[in-house]
Design an enzyme around this catalytic site. Structure first.
Site, PDB file in Angstrom:
ATOM      1  N   HIS A   1       0.857  -1.183   0.000  1.00 52.32           N
ATOM      2  CA  HIS A   1       0.000   0.000   0.000  1.00 52.32           C
ATOM      3  C   HIS A   1       0.887   1.225   0.000  1.00 52.32           C
ATOM      4  O   HIS A   1       2.086   1.136  -0.176  1.00 52.32           O
ATOM      5  CB  HIS A   1      -0.862  -0.002   1.261  1.00 52.32           C
ATOM      6  CG  HIS A   1      -1.812  -1.128   1.357  1.00 52.32           C
ATOM      7  ND1 HIS A   1      -2.878  -1.290   0.511  1.00 52.32           N
ATOM      8  CD2 HIS A   1      -1.870  -2.162   2.219  1.00 52.32           C
ATOM      9  CE1 HIS A   1      -3.545  -2.366   0.848  1.00 52.32           C
ATOM     10  NE2 HIS A   1      -2.954  -2.919   1.886  1.00 52.32           N
ATOM     11  N   THR A   2       0.289   2.375   0.255  1.00 50.94           N
ATOM     12  CA  THR A   2       1.071   3.592   0.415  1.00 50.94           C
ATOM     13  C   THR A   2       2.003   3.419   1.597  1.00 50.94           C
ATOM     14  O   THR A   2       1.554   3.316   2.733  1.00 50.94           O
ATOM     15  CB  THR A   2       0.150   4.795   0.706  1.00 50.94           C
ATOM     16  OG1 THR A   2      -0.916   4.749  -0.208  1.00 50.94           O
ATOM     17  CG2 THR A   2       0.899   6.091   0.575  1.00 50.94           C
ATOM     18  N   GLN A   3       3.284   3.326   1.341  1.00 50.02           N
ATOM     19  CA  GLN A   3       4.229   3.148   2.432  1.00 50.02           C
ATOM     20  C   GLN A   3       4.845   4.459   2.865  1.00 50.02           C
ATOM     21  O   GLN A   3       5.474   4.552   3.891  1.00 50.02           O
ATOM     22  CB  GLN A   3       5.334   2.168   2.023  1.00 50.02           C
ATOM     23  CG  GLN A   3       4.819   0.807   1.651  1.00 50.02           C
ATOM     24  CD  GLN A   3       4.113   0.125   2.811  1.00 50.02           C
ATOM     25  OE1 GLN A   3       4.547   0.219   3.951  1.00 50.02           O
ATOM     26  NE2 GLN A   3       3.015  -0.543   2.538  1.00 50.02           N
ATOM     27  N   SER A   4       4.694   5.466   2.045  1.00 51.18           N
ATOM     28  CA  SER A   4       5.233   6.781   2.380  1.00 51.18           C
ATOM     29  C   SER A   4       4.481   7.818   1.555  1.00 51.18           C
ATOM     30  O   SER A   4       3.989   7.505   0.470  1.00 51.18           O
ATOM     31  CB  SER A   4       6.718   6.825   2.046  1.00 51.18           C
ATOM     32  OG  SER A   4       6.897   6.508   0.690  1.00 51.18           O
TER      33      SER A   4
END
Lengths: 261, 260
Positions: free
Chosen positions: B32-35
């Site tokens: 997923h959006t990790q950052s």
């Protein structure tokens, strides 16, 4: 039948790339779903009452998020005023999990009353809280909970938990960031550990001070002393002291300012 | 040419090298959006007598690049609620769309009670908490300003982990370090908010944004400010910081605490 890939690789002439993924290294998850919002809580019981207290500071690292963010909640009361509640819960650790846990337990205690036509006993509520915590054994609610109320005989009841639901009924318990500062003080002043009757003997013959339940005034005093001392030595504790006293006549909530430094 | 029609027209490995299909990888953990990618910096807000004022600059950064300089990070919801977003801009746009659909649904509903800022904050904090629990966070830290059910000024924060807190003045991001101390000095917490005028609150916010512009490398001198009172929301989106001066710098010695 031979596949096109197989044919080519066997001949070793011209290779084509089909859907055989080259192995890429697994990417580490950089998102950490927890944080520590600091603070401390404390519960002590007496003959016919229980006290739960917590400081009201909320932190994130060296930042103070808020000077008034309560950690002690009424459970199973009517609407959001918490009127007629007979159980109190304190949660310290990761505040978002603490909030979610409180909301869940509150809903369960309310539903119990609607379905059974009687309030949930503190003993039943304590067991239920343990089950809730354990149900998230592999993605825990990162909180230390303390539950308080009056038992079937009207005596003060206090249950303390670890994040995954191990629990125990106790006389007194400190939790949170300053637990290691407050708990030894409680051992000495509430459980009379290392207190002896003067002149009762030499060396091992010394008689330990008799266990007794403390009156409300004394307990309240101990709670205040515990927190003013914790504030001096722990940076995450301070701003305000929120205290809930539960007796057969209901829950009384009190607030005392603490140092803001 | 060979006898396998399915190979015809495909890039040959000996010419183009083996095709790296790792991005098509169907195995391994779901990612997923990790950052965050494009981000907005601080949001600052203060309660005053009869309302709340909230401000944020108009910049969306891509790392250290000032990527978009005209991004409105204050979003009005309903009659008297404003959400100020910091963090990922695409997640902000997603939440904004979410709020829009709720607003439409609420306006068509028959019960007639419109959602106030407190309701909105409860909702958003639960969205954040749900998403962090799914390991698919919405990478934002927001401030919600408006009124609660008793028509009292309301100001509260929620972040990507679902953590919430409130106070008479709040700031996200760098503002938590630079703006909050200014606001605490101007409006001590023991001072009742009834003693703070709208003008004081607004000028304090402008002062905070100026300090942020001086010291936060991911900030901009163009900003938006919203003033929420019982009469509604007064939103100004094209403000410019004025009367900047580095004259104070001459008197700074050491790290600032030093006097001689």
């Amino acid at each position: 039948m031979m596949s096109a890939m197989g044919h080519q690789s066997q001949n070793g002439t011209i290779g084509y790339s089909f859907g055989t993924p080259t192995t890429a290294p697994h990417k580490e998850h950089s998102f950490y779903p927890y944080t520590d919002n600091g603070g401390s809580t404390l519960g002590i019981t007496g003959e016919d009452f229980a006290i739960l207290a917590g400081d009201t500071r909320s932190v994130a690292g060296y930042n103070i998020n808020s000077r008034y963010s309560p950690k002690v909640f009424k459970i199973g009361g009517e609407d959001d005023t918490g009127e007629n509640a007979h159980i109190i819960l304190s949660v310290v650790g990761f505040a978002a999990d603490g909030h979610a846990l409180k909301e869940r337990l509150d809903a369960i205690v309310k539903m119990y009353k609607y379905q059974h036509g009687k309030p949930m006993s503190v003993r039943a509520c304590a067991q239920r809280l343990s089950t809730i915590l354990y149900s998230k054994r592999f993605f825990p609610y990162y909180v230390t909970a303390i539950l308080a109320g009056l038992d079937e005989e009207g005596k003060g009841a206090l249950y303390s938990y670890d994040p995954v639901g191990s629990y125990e009924r106790e006389q007194c318990r400190a939790a949170g960031s300053a637990a290691s500062l407050i708990m030894p003080f409680l051992d000495n002043q509430v459980s009379f550990k290392n207190q002896y009757i003067p002149g009762s003997g030499e060396g091992h013959d010394l008689q330990a001070k008799k266990k007794e339940l403390l009156p409300m005034g004394t307990v309240e005093h101990l709670v205040k002393d515990a927190f003013t001392s914790a504030v001096e030595r722990h940076i995450e504790v301070g701003d305000g002291l929120q205290m809930m006293v539960i007796t057969k006549s209901g829950i009384e909530e009190k607030y005392f300012p603490l140092k803001q430094d | 040419m060979n006898h396998f029609p399915e190979l015809w027209g495909r890039p040959r490995d000996d010419v183009y090298g083996p095709y790296n299909s790792s991005y098509l990888k169907s195995t391994g953990p779901k990612t997923h959006t990790q950052s965050p990618a494009v981000t907005g910096t601080s949001v600052v807000a203060v309660k005053f007598n009869g309302g709340v004022a909230i401000a944020a600059d108009n910049l969306a950064s891509y790392g250290s690049l000032s990527r978009f300089t005209d991004v409105k990070r204050l979003r009005v919801f309903g009659e008297s609620a404003v959400v100020g977003f910091s963090g990922d801009v695409s997640d902000m746009q997603y939440i904004d769309r979410l709020l829009e659909s709720i607003d439409i649904r609420e306006n068509y509903s028959t019960h007639g009670n419109l959602l106030n800022a407190k309701n909105l904050h409860t909702y958003l904090s639960k969205v954040f908490y749900k998403r962090r629990s799914d390991f698919n966070p919405l990478w934002n830290h927001i401030l919600v300003a408006g009124f609660d059910g008793d028509k009292k000024p309301f100001l509260s924060s929620a972040d990507l982990l679902g953590t919430t807190y409130s106070g008479p003045h709040l700031a996200t991001g760098f503002g938590a370090h630079l703006a909050v101390p200014i606001l605490r000095r101007l409006f001590p917490e023991e001072k009742p908010i009834e003693e703070i005028t709208k003008e004081d609150a607004v000028s304090a916010l402008r002062e905070c944004l100026k300090v942020l512009w001086y010291r936060d490398a991911r900030s901009l001198d163009k900003y938006s400010i919203a003033i929420i009172t019982e009469d509604g929301v007064e939103l100004n989106e094209d403000q410019k910081l004025e009367e900047q001066s580095w004259a104070f710098a001459e008197s700074i010695k050491g790290y600032g605490a030093q006097v001689v």
